[in-house]
Write an enzyme that holds these catalytic residues in place. Sequence first.
Site, PDB file in Angstrom:
ATOM      1  N   MET A   1       7.762  62.721  11.098  1.00 29.15           N
ATOM      2  CA  MET A   1       7.912  61.276  10.887  1.00 29.15           C
ATOM      3  C   MET A   1       7.611  60.527  12.193  1.00 29.15           C
ATOM      4  O   MET A   1       8.019  59.375  12.365  1.00 29.15           O
ATOM      5  CB  MET A   1       9.321  60.937  10.392  1.00 29.15           C
ATOM      6  CG  MET A   1       9.621  61.589   9.034  1.00 29.15           C
ATOM      7  SD  MET A   1      10.896  60.740   8.104  1.00 29.15           S
ATOM      8  CE  MET A   1      12.294  60.936   9.190  1.00 29.15           C
TER       9      MET A   1
ATOM     10  N   ALA B   1       7.719  59.533  16.297  1.00 32.09           N
ATOM     11  CA  ALA B   1       8.724  59.457  17.371  1.00 32.09           C
ATOM     12  C   ALA B   1       8.886  60.858  17.962  1.00 32.09           C
ATOM     13  O   ALA B   1       9.985  61.408  18.055  1.00 32.09           O
ATOM     14  CB  ALA B   1      10.055  58.901  16.864  1.00 32.09           C
ATOM     15  N   LEU B   2       7.751  61.417  18.355  1.00 28.62           N
ATOM     16  CA  LEU B   2       7.688  62.844  18.688  1.00 28.62           C
ATOM     17  C   LEU B   2       8.412  63.176  19.990  1.00 28.62           C
ATOM     18  O   LEU B   2       8.406  62.413  20.944  1.00 28.62           O
ATOM     19  CB  LEU B   2       6.222  63.285  18.793  1.00 28.62           C
ATOM     20  CG  LEU B   2       5.389  63.065  17.524  1.00 28.62           C
ATOM     21  CD1 LEU B   2       3.975  63.610  17.727  1.00 28.62           C
ATOM     22  CD2 LEU B   2       6.037  63.702  16.294  1.00 28.62           C
TER      23      LEU B   2
ATOM     24  N   GLY C   1      10.758  68.997  20.462  1.00 30.76           N
ATOM     25  CA  GLY C   1      10.977  69.810  19.255  1.00 30.76           C
ATOM     26  C   GLY C   1       9.737  69.799  18.366  1.00 30.76           C
ATOM     27  O   GLY C   1       9.256  70.855  17.930  1.00 30.76           O
ATOM     28  N   HIS C   2       9.214  68.606  18.117  1.00 32.01           N
ATOM     29  CA  HIS C   2       7.990  68.497  17.311  1.00 32.01           C
ATOM     30  C   HIS C   2       6.836  69.246  17.981  1.00 32.01           C
ATOM     31  O   HIS C   2       6.065  69.951  17.324  1.00 32.01           O
ATOM     32  CB  HIS C   2       7.572  67.033  17.174  1.00 32.01           C
ATOM     33  CG  HIS C   2       8.553  66.161  16.453  1.00 32.01           C
ATOM     34  ND1 HIS C   2       9.253  65.158  17.089  1.00 32.01           N
ATOM     35  CD2 HIS C   2       8.937  66.116  15.151  1.00 32.01           C
ATOM     36  CE1 HIS C   2      10.020  64.540  16.213  1.00 32.01           C
ATOM     37  NE2 HIS C   2       9.858  65.099  15.026  1.00 32.01           N
TER      38      HIS C   2
ATOM     39  N   GLN D   1      12.705  59.298   1.213  1.00 33.12           N
ATOM     40  CA  GLN D   1      13.783  60.199   1.631  1.00 33.12           C
ATOM     41  C   GLN D   1      14.917  59.456   2.341  1.00 33.12           C
ATOM     42  O   GLN D   1      15.860  60.078   2.812  1.00 33.12           O
ATOM     43  CB  GLN D   1      13.233  61.337   2.492  1.00 33.12           C
ATOM     44  CG  GLN D   1      12.781  60.939   3.878  1.00 33.12           C
ATOM     45  CD  GLN D   1      12.061  62.100   4.571  1.00 33.12           C
ATOM     46  OE1 GLN D   1      10.966  62.494   4.181  1.00 33.12           O
ATOM     47  NE2 GLN D   1      12.691  62.671   5.577  1.00 33.12           N
TER      48      GLN D   1
ATOM     49  N   MET E   1      17.438  68.177  20.096  1.00 34.80           N
ATOM     50  CA  MET E   1      16.530  67.018  20.162  1.00 34.80           C
ATOM     51  C   MET E   1      16.359  66.422  18.777  1.00 34.80           C
ATOM     52  O   MET E   1      16.272  67.145  17.774  1.00 34.80           O
ATOM     53  CB  MET E   1      15.176  67.436  20.726  1.00 34.80           C
ATOM     54  CG  MET E   1      15.255  67.742  22.189  1.00 34.80           C
ATOM     55  SD  MET E   1      13.608  67.840  22.898  1.00 34.80           S
ATOM     56  CE  MET E   1      14.043  68.249  24.581  1.00 34.80           C
TER      57      MET E   1
HETATM   58  P1  AMP Z   1      11.135  64.757  11.624  1.00 36.03           P
HETATM   59  O1  AMP Z   1      10.074  63.998  12.367  1.00 36.03           O
HETATM   60  O2  AMP Z   1      12.512  64.474  12.063  1.00 36.03           O
HETATM   61  O3  AMP Z   1      10.927  64.693  10.130  1.00 36.03           O
HETATM   62  O4  AMP Z   1      10.896  66.277  12.006  1.00 36.03           O
HETATM   63  C1  AMP Z   1       9.652  66.902  11.794  1.00 36.03           C
HETATM   64  C2  AMP Z   1       9.812  68.393  11.997  1.00 36.03           C
HETATM   65  O5  AMP Z   1      10.245  68.647  13.324  1.00 36.03           O
HETATM   66  C3  AMP Z   1      10.856  69.013  11.058  1.00 36.03           C
HETATM   67  O6  AMP Z   1      10.374  70.265  10.589  1.00 36.03           O
HETATM   68  C4  AMP Z   1      12.041  69.176  11.961  1.00 36.03           C
HETATM   69  O7  AMP Z   1      12.893  70.230  11.573  1.00 36.03           O
HETATM   70  C5  AMP Z   1      11.372  69.502  13.286  1.00 36.03           C
HETATM   71  N1  AMP Z   1      12.284  69.226  14.386  1.00 36.03           N
HETATM   72  C6  AMP Z   1      12.984  68.074  14.622  1.00 36.03           C
HETATM   73  N2  AMP Z   1      13.773  68.210  15.701  1.00 36.03           N
HETATM   74  C7  AMP Z   1      13.589  69.486  16.148  1.00 36.03           C
HETATM   75  C8  AMP Z   1      14.137  70.240  17.239  1.00 36.03           C
HETATM   76  N3  AMP Z   1      15.047  69.726  18.059  1.00 36.03           N
HETATM   77  N4  AMP Z   1      13.720  71.503  17.393  1.00 36.03           N
HETATM   78  C9  AMP Z   1      12.802  72.046  16.547  1.00 36.03           C
HETATM   79  N5  AMP Z   1      12.253  71.388  15.514  1.00 36.03           N
HETATM   80  C10 AMP Z   1      12.637  70.127  15.314  1.00 36.03           C
END
Ligand code: AMP
Length: 291
Positions: free
Chosen positions: A40, A42-43, A46-47, A71, A194
């Site tokens: 989504m 705001a990388l 973790g991303h 969602q 993160m």
């Molecule tokens: P989001 O942008 O929050 O939808 O996350 C996109 C992907 O990044 C999802 O598969 C999350 O599980 C993964 N993600 C978010 N935060 C972390 C993190 N701290 N460590 C590893 N993966 C992450």
Amino acid sequence: MKICASIAETRAACGAVREHSNRLQSGHPHPARLGLVPTMGALHAGHLSLVGAAKAQCDAVAVSIFVNPTQFGPSEDFSKYPRSFESDCAALEKGGADIVFAPTVGEMYSKDETTWVTVEGLSEKLDGRSRPGHFRGVTTVVAKLFHVIEPDAAFFGQKDAAQVAVIRRMVRDLNFPVEIVVCPIIREPDGLAMSSRNVYLSPEDRRRALVLSRSLQRVEKEFRAGQRAAAQLQEAGRAVVVQQPGVRLDYFEIVDPDTLDPIDPIAGKALVAVAAYVGATRLIDNVVLTP
Ligand code: AMP
């Protein structure tokens, strides 16, 4: 790196990188492997760790950036969710992504859309219980992304452990030809997992947020000391969270990582998952225990 806003452009770009990779490998022909990292935006690191894993395991990598409205609940943070498209693209370019798919809401959803992908049962557990409709939105958008990109592998973070269970089940039940790869949680040096939502935290809340990882560490420690009673471990973890002022516990559960059903005692793999409101910000974290 090609940045695409439309589905048609993205399909063409995915076709082109596949063909290009196939040509490069014409000496040892094997079909090019395309990886997808759904986000989504705001990388954060973790991303980018997912992008790194996709680079290592695939010939080409597509990253989607889409703040998916379906969602989010009506009182959740869809409109104020952090958006940083320019710096996201710069980070992805540096991380070696080949394609960015960044559609508008109108490109992803028709106004009169009535079709949903729902994983019944699992979607009502953990975060699904606290956020009704959340996982229906996730599975619907991920199914759409799979149809647009047609990846061979898709990369998800263990950070969202319930999401992993729901997506794995969807892929199995609907026979998506996609390998699901799950990558470890990336943390700040002090242990905070993160999250794009960490930017919401005031300095005081940022300190308070450490209670999530601390509660999991407590459970892990007792588990390593031999405790196998989930009720005891759950109580120990819960006690750590509820004593923290400014934090409201949503759930603290010990469950089977695939079914998300409670397990007690712990005999195989167990997912210890916590969700809590730190001020107004809902954060999640988890650890997997292996006897
Ligand atoms: P989001 O942008 O929050 O939808 O996350 C996109 C992907 O990044 C999802 O598969 C999350 O599980 C993964 N993600 C978010 N935060 C972390 C993190 N701290 N460590 C590893 N993966 C992450």
